[in-house]
Design an enzyme around this catalytic site. Structure first.
Site, PDB file in Angstrom:
ATOM      1  N   ASP A 148       0.827  -1.194  -0.022  1.00  0.00           N
ATOM      2  CA  ASP A 148      -0.123   0.011  -0.053  1.00  0.00           C
ATOM      3  C   ASP A 148       0.834   1.078  -0.008  1.00  0.00           C
ATOM      4  O   ASP A 148       2.157   1.126   0.179  1.00  0.00           O
ATOM      5  CB  ASP A 148      -0.708   0.092   1.388  1.00  0.00           C
ATOM      6  CG  ASP A 148      -2.217   0.619   1.068  1.00  0.00           C
ATOM      7  OD1 ASP A 148      -2.394   1.466   0.140  1.00  0.00           O
ATOM      8  OD2 ASP A 148      -3.203   0.441   1.765  1.00  0.00           O
ATOM      9  N   ASP A 187      -1.046  -1.085  -4.299  1.00  0.00           N
ATOM     10  CA  ASP A 187      -2.256  -0.169  -4.038  1.00  0.00           C
ATOM     11  C   ASP A 187      -1.884   1.360  -3.972  1.00  0.00           C
ATOM     12  O   ASP A 187      -1.227   1.742  -2.974  1.00  0.00           O
ATOM     13  CB  ASP A 187      -2.978  -0.416  -2.972  1.00  0.00           C
ATOM     14  CG  ASP A 187      -4.142   0.206  -2.622  1.00  0.00           C
ATOM     15  OD1 ASP A 187      -4.267   1.223  -3.212  1.00  0.00           O
ATOM     16  OD2 ASP A 187      -4.939  -0.076  -1.872  1.00  0.00           O
ATOM     17  N   GLY A 189      -3.408   3.958  -4.619  1.00  0.00           N
ATOM     18  CA  GLY A 189      -4.482   4.832  -4.459  1.00  0.00           C
ATOM     19  C   GLY A 189      -4.625   5.706  -3.072  1.00  0.00           C
ATOM     20  O   GLY A 189      -5.528   6.472  -2.918  1.00  0.00           O
ATOM     21  N   ASP A 237     -10.156   3.773  -2.495  1.00  0.00           N
ATOM     22  CA  ASP A 237     -10.883   2.646  -2.007  1.00  0.00           C
ATOM     23  C   ASP A 237     -12.407   2.457  -2.465  1.00  0.00           C
ATOM     24  O   ASP A 237     -13.163   3.538  -2.107  1.00  0.00           O
ATOM     25  CB  ASP A 237     -10.679   2.582  -0.525  1.00  0.00           C
ATOM     26  CG  ASP A 237      -9.247   2.252   0.006  1.00  0.00           C
ATOM     27  OD1 ASP A 237      -8.424   2.377  -0.961  1.00  0.00           O
ATOM     28  OD2 ASP A 237      -9.104   2.171   1.058  1.00  0.00           O
TER      29      ASP A 237
END
Ligand code: GAL
Length: 424
Positions: A148, A187, A189, A237
């Site tokens: 992440d 990830d 984002g 998300d």
């Protein structure tokens, strides 16, 4: 442009599985993982292809919790050899024993970390420890690593200085060096909001939804993603609601060129079966994720699924489209009002198409067959005089159509078709 996907031998088709995050947040444990894996087997999900069981945030030891929301306020130190320590209350037998169990069931296990000193939930992260963490994950028998990008304050990696690329590249190299085949997911984002990665291509699709165009090339994860990881997410998300589903969907548009076997864009996990949307909305979400050729990672409680959810998720002809070996992402071939047509070329030289109504009222949606949507400046990958159509969710042949096929699609509903062209 032809992108070269990460050649680490895994994820040659979109990975399928289930993750703890959407439903269980930081409340992860070996008993939850075992019960969920068992449920994936008894419900038929595993045999349909959902093989990855993914532990998201919350697994490491934590020195001090926020008991209200499960965040970790004070991360736990690494052990004397520099390894992240597993929470022994949640995982009393450790990760390797759990991985053995999962493997004995013909499934694969995954784990989560972040490019910062702490994960999004405040647990120990991998920044500057990528190599040893990669080795630790491999030693435990992990088959999937999600990294992440929640960068917070002085602990965060951020994106402006290339830190995100450096840390993820170090993890990729670390994983490769272990010799274990491991799917690697970035990830991206979740940098701080001012650093979020934006999709400039989306502007051409739904201008009104455009927020901001990334001005810093390093933010464009789809450009460096294919050489770094097997899959990446660049947007918010997903939440179990319609607005979030649509926002994440539209942010996939025009990123087709970056997807290839071994390297996938993803609009995030599915929320099918989580309960806050209607069956119609879940069906649409599933069909759209399927034609995007996105990894299908479930986020519902697989221990308690109704028949509709199981039938949808195991729909064999829809899954076959998602798993097509060419891994081409569907294009938004046409939109008009609230209706959209997404078209995915298949390795068989057929196409899959989703006829989608994003509005509340019933609407006619037309799949053009011989006109190639020209005149709209829109994209359609081929023309042909006629085509056989099959509704692959209903598993029903619809017949042969020449100019086009028009269906009345209910509000928020979608149809997924196999288009078998008659060659000229
Ligand atoms: C988010 C991430 C989620 C989940 C969560 C864990 O930022 O996008 O998918 O991993 O962190 O804290």
């Amino acid at each position: 442009m032809v992108v070269q996907g990460l050649d680490n031998g895994v994820a040659r088709t979109p990975p399928m599985g289930w993750s703890t995050w959407n439903t269980f947040r930081f409340d992860v444990s070996s008993s939850l993982i075992i019960k969920s894996a068992d449920a994936m087997i008894s419900s038929g999900l595993r045999n349909a292809g959902y093989e990855y069981v993914l532990i998201d945030d919350g697994w490491p030891m934590c020195a001090e919790y926020n008991h209200r929301d499960g965040h970790c306020l004070v991360p736990y130190p690494r052990d004397s050899q520099g390894r992240i320590q597993v929470n022994t209350t949640k995982f009393p037998d450790g990760m390797a024993v759990l991985a053995d169990y999962i493997h004995s069931k013909g499934m694969k296990l995954g784990i989560y970390t972040a490019v910062s000193e702490t994960t999004c939930g405040g647990f120990t992260g991998s920044l500057h420890h990528e190599k040893i963490d990669a080795q630790t994950f491999a030693d435990w028998g992990m088959d999937f690593v999600k990294m992440d990008t929640c960068g917070k304050g002085p602990y965060g990696c951020g994106v402006h200085d290339g830190c995100m690329q450096n840390s993820t590249a170090a993890m990729r190299d670390g994983l490769n060096a272990t010799g274990r085949p491991i799917v690697f997911y970035i990830d991206a984002g979740n940098p701080t909001s001012s650093q979020r990665t934006y999709n400039p291509y989306q502007y051409h699709v739904r201008p009104e939804a455009m927020v901001k165009v990334a001005s810093i090339p390093s933010q464009l994860v789809w450009e460096w993603g294919p050489s770094t990881a097997n899959m990446w997410k660049h947007w918010f998300d997903i939440g179990d609601n319609w607005a979030s589903t649509i926002d994440n969907l539209h942010n996939m548009a025009r990123l087709e060129m970056y997807q290839t076997p071994g390297a996938f864009n993803t609009p995030d996990m599915l929320t099918v079966g989580q309960g806050a949307m209607t069956e119609t909305q879940y069906r649409s979400q599933f069909f759209l994720w399927a034609v995007l050729g996105s990894p299908l990672i479930l986020g519902n409680d697989v221990r308690s699924m109704d028949n509709f959810t199981i039938e949808l998720l195991t729909s064999s002809e829809v899954l076959a489209v998602n798993q097509d070996k060419d891994c081409v992402q569907a294009s938004l071939a046409h939109f008009e009002g609230a209706t959209e047509v997404w078209v995915k070329p298949l390795s068989s030289r057929n196409f899959a198409a989703v006829l989608f109504n994003n509005g509340p009222e019933p609407a006619n949606v037309t799949l053009e067959i011989s006109s190639n949507y020209q005149g709209n400046g829109d994209f359609y990958p081929a023309t042909f005089p006629s085509a056989h159509l099959r509704d692959i969710y209903a598993q029903k042949d619809l017949g042969v159509y020449t100019d086009g096929y028009t269906a009345l699609v209910q509000g928020y509903d979608a149809m997924i078709l196999l288009v078998i062209p008659d060659l000229l």
